[in-house]
Design an enzyme around this catalytic site. Structure first.
Site, PDB file in Angstrom:
ATOM      1  N   TYR A 166       0.997  -1.211   0.061  1.00  0.00           N
ATOM      2  CA  TYR A 166       0.192   0.151  -0.163  1.00  0.00           C
ATOM      3  C   TYR A 166       0.692   1.225  -0.240  1.00  0.00           C
ATOM      4  CZ  TYR A 166      -3.558   3.340   1.655  1.00  0.00           C
ATOM      5  OH  TYR A 166      -4.440   4.368   1.877  1.00  0.00           O
ATOM      6  N   LYS A 170       0.908   4.214  -3.082  1.00  0.00           N
ATOM      7  CA  LYS A 170       0.852   5.575  -2.906  1.00  0.00           C
ATOM      8  C   LYS A 170       1.990   6.613  -3.329  1.00  0.00           C
ATOM      9  CE  LYS A 170      -3.732   5.281  -1.607  1.00  0.00           C
ATOM     10  NZ  LYS A 170      -4.726   5.610  -2.375  1.00  0.00           N
TER      11      LYS A 170
HETATM   12  N1  LIG Z   1      -9.215   5.589   5.553  1.00  0.00           N
HETATM   13  C1  LIG Z   1      -8.011   6.076   5.765  1.00  0.00           C
HETATM   14  O1  LIG Z   1      -7.567   6.055   6.900  1.00  0.00           O
HETATM   15  C2  LIG Z   1      -7.145   6.564   4.575  1.00  0.00           C
HETATM   16  C3  LIG Z   1      -5.998   7.330   4.904  1.00  0.00           C
HETATM   17  C4  LIG Z   1      -5.349   7.781   3.558  1.00  0.00           C
HETATM   18  C5  LIG Z   1      -5.566   7.560   2.317  1.00  0.00           C
HETATM   19  N2  LIG Z   1      -6.804   6.823   2.165  1.00  0.00           N
HETATM   20  C6  LIG Z   1      -7.275   6.668   0.979  1.00  0.00           C
HETATM   21  O2  LIG Z   1      -8.688   7.080   0.565  1.00  0.00           O
HETATM   22  C7  LIG Z   1      -9.293   6.490  -0.401  1.00  0.00           C
HETATM   23  C8  LIG Z   1     -10.804   5.906   0.135  1.00  0.00           C
HETATM   24  O3  LIG Z   1     -10.585   4.957   1.232  1.00  0.00           O
HETATM   25  P1  LIG Z   1     -11.621   4.479   2.295  1.00  0.00           P
HETATM   26  O4  LIG Z   1     -10.777   4.785   3.472  1.00  0.00           O
HETATM   27  O5  LIG Z   1     -12.875   5.407   2.295  1.00  0.00           O
HETATM   28  O6  LIG Z   1     -11.843   3.165   1.775  1.00  0.00           O
HETATM   29  P2  LIG Z   1     -13.126   2.253   1.724  1.00  0.00           P
HETATM   30  O7  LIG Z   1     -14.193   2.503   2.902  1.00  0.00           O
HETATM   31  O8  LIG Z   1     -12.519   1.000   1.866  1.00  0.00           O
HETATM   32  O9  LIG Z   1     -13.588   2.616   0.339  1.00  0.00           O
HETATM   33  C9  LIG Z   1     -12.736   2.379  -0.899  1.00  0.00           C
HETATM   34  C10 LIG Z   1     -13.839   2.773  -1.998  1.00  0.00           C
HETATM   35  O10 LIG Z   1     -12.987   2.446  -3.187  1.00  0.00           O
HETATM   36  C11 LIG Z   1     -13.826   1.554  -4.002  1.00  0.00           C
HETATM   37  N3  LIG Z   1     -13.288   0.778  -4.972  1.00  0.00           N
HETATM   38  C12 LIG Z   1     -12.090  -0.155  -4.336  1.00  0.00           C
HETATM   39  N4  LIG Z   1     -11.504  -1.075  -5.558  1.00  0.00           N
HETATM   40  C13 LIG Z   1     -12.358  -0.450  -6.746  1.00  0.00           C
HETATM   41  C14 LIG Z   1     -11.999  -0.669  -7.961  1.00  0.00           C
HETATM   42  N5  LIG Z   1     -11.323  -1.327  -8.494  1.00  0.00           N
HETATM   43  N6  LIG Z   1     -13.054   0.274  -8.864  1.00  0.00           N
HETATM   44  C15 LIG Z   1     -13.826   1.137  -8.269  1.00  0.00           C
HETATM   45  N7  LIG Z   1     -14.027   1.320  -6.860  1.00  0.00           N
HETATM   46  C16 LIG Z   1     -13.272   0.828  -6.138  1.00  0.00           C
HETATM   47  C17 LIG Z   1     -14.784   0.623  -2.705  1.00  0.00           C
HETATM   48  O11 LIG Z   1     -15.801   0.210  -3.625  1.00  0.00           O
HETATM   49  P3  LIG Z   1     -16.716  -1.037  -2.880  1.00  0.00           P
HETATM   50  O12 LIG Z   1     -17.710  -0.497  -2.252  1.00  0.00           O
HETATM   51  O13 LIG Z   1     -17.187  -1.784  -4.187  1.00  0.00           O
HETATM   52  O14 LIG Z   1     -15.588  -2.044  -2.060  1.00  0.00           O
HETATM   53  C18 LIG Z   1     -14.953   1.859  -2.064  1.00  0.00           C
HETATM   54  O15 LIG Z   1     -16.138   2.700  -2.585  1.00  0.00           O
HETATM   55  C19 LIG Z   1      -8.451   5.399  -0.739  1.00  0.00           C
HETATM   56  O16 LIG Z   1      -7.784   5.729  -2.225  1.00  0.00           O
HETATM   57  C20 LIG Z   1      -7.457   5.142   0.343  1.00  0.00           C
HETATM   58  O17 LIG Z   1      -6.306   4.669  -0.088  1.00  0.00           O
HETATM   59  C21 LIG Z   1      -7.580   6.130   3.314  1.00  0.00           C
END
Ligand SMILES: NC(=O)c1ccc[n+]([C@@H]2O[C@H](COP(=O)([O-])OP(=O)(O)OC[C@H]3O[C@@H](n4cnc5c(N)ncnc54)[C@H](OP(=O)(O)O)[C@@H]3O)[C@@H](O)[C@H]2O)c1
Length: 248
Positions: A166, A170
């Site tokens: 991961y 990034k």
């Molecule tokens: N949470 C954190 O602490 C954090 C910190 C830094 C960065 N981020 C980044 O923030 C972003 C959102 O993450 P989140 O924490 O909100 O995660 P999450 O709740 O797991 O949501 C991820 C989203 O991405 C979608 N997704 C995954 N694979 C996909 C694909 N192949 N095509 C289209 N959609 C897809 C998922 O869809 P489904 O509903 O179909 O699974 C879901 O809508 C990510 O890029 C993550 O790396 C998160």
């Protein structure tokens, strides 16, 4: 052609993506809810509409080139342009403790397919529509764990983390962001990386200490930058709780 600002958020079914779509909808944007699963997309569309947003589900699996092409065609036929693209869809996977020595190539490939190649595929498919907008914004949702500056700083709280799939995806995304910003620097399109901070979502089994809404603030800020705003920055949540520019 509509006068409303058209914003597409990938992975908008839940977590930070859904919260971003909700905030953009509340700001009066027409929100296109990118969703790889049509039913989850319709559910998110319904929830956003109930909250008053002009939301429309768009089937979009960022790892599937045909799905990406169909989504771009849909946006072109319906709106003729795109004002905001938030490349938010992302996954986190790891083997064992996540250390480089324990990591299978298959895992690395899977993570890169979504977090890196998916962003390039979606951006390239939509770039003509972004260039057709008067002043488009691209937001690539990255993470501080992708920052080489942060991850190699012995004084930073994240220094002990030695996970590869991961974080390195990034890091690659950060360079992708910087290079799009460079390519587009003479156009009105601004391209920036967002660090939402550690937010409680499915991605981390809800271990994060920020809310998805707080994480979304960063993407919304970069998606609504004024015309004299920055491009080619990695911006967002800092370790001390404030917001600012992060080292790549
Ligand atoms: N949470 C954190 O602490 C954090 C910190 C830094 C960065 N981020 C980044 O923030 C972003 C959102 O993450 P989140 O924490 O909100 O995660 P999450 O709740 O797991 O949501 C991820 C989203 O991405 C979608 N997704 C995954 N694979 C996909 C694909 N192949 N095509 C289209 N959609 C897809 C998922 O869809 P489904 O509903 O179909 O699974 C879901 O809508 C990510 O890029 C993550 O790396 C998160």
């Amino acid at each position: 052609m509509t006068n409303t600002t058209i914003a597409l958020v990938t992975g908008a079914t839940k977590g930070i993506g859904l919260a971003t779509a909700r905030r953009l909808g509340a700001l009066g944007r027409t929100v296109l809810v990118g969703a790889r699963d049509p039913e989850r997309g319709r559910a998110a569309e319904r929830a956003l509409r109930e909250g008053g947003a002009d939301a429309h589900a768009v089937p979009l699996d960022v790892t599937d080139e045909e799905s990406v092409a169909r989504a771009a065609k849909l946006v072109e036929e319906r709106y003729g342009r795109l004002d905001v693209l938030v490349n938010n869809a992302g996954i986190a996977r790891g083997d064992g403790t996540g250390r480089p020595s324990e990591t299978r190539l298959a895992t690395l490939r899977e993570v890169y397919e979504t977090n890196v190649f998916g962003v390039v595929a979606v951006t390239n498919a939509l770039l003509p529509l972004l260039l057709s907008a008067p002043s488009a914004r691209i937001v690539n949702v990255s993470s501080e764990v992708g920052s080489i500056g942060i991850m190699t700083d012995p004084a930073h709280p994240l220094f002990p983390v030695a996970s590869v799939a991961y974080p390195s995806s990034k890091t690659a995304l950060n360079m992708v962001t910087a290079m799009y910003a460079k390519e587009l620097r003479d156009s009105p399109v601004k391209v920036n990386g967002a660090n939402p901070g550690y937010c409680a979502t499915d991605l981390n089994h809800h271990n994060g200490f920020r809310t998805p809404e707080q994480g979304a603030e960063v993407s919304v800020h970069l998606a609504t930058l004024p015309d004299d705003g920055p491009t080619g920055l990695f911006w967002g949540h800092l370790a001390d709780g404030s917001y600012g520019v992060l080292p790549w």
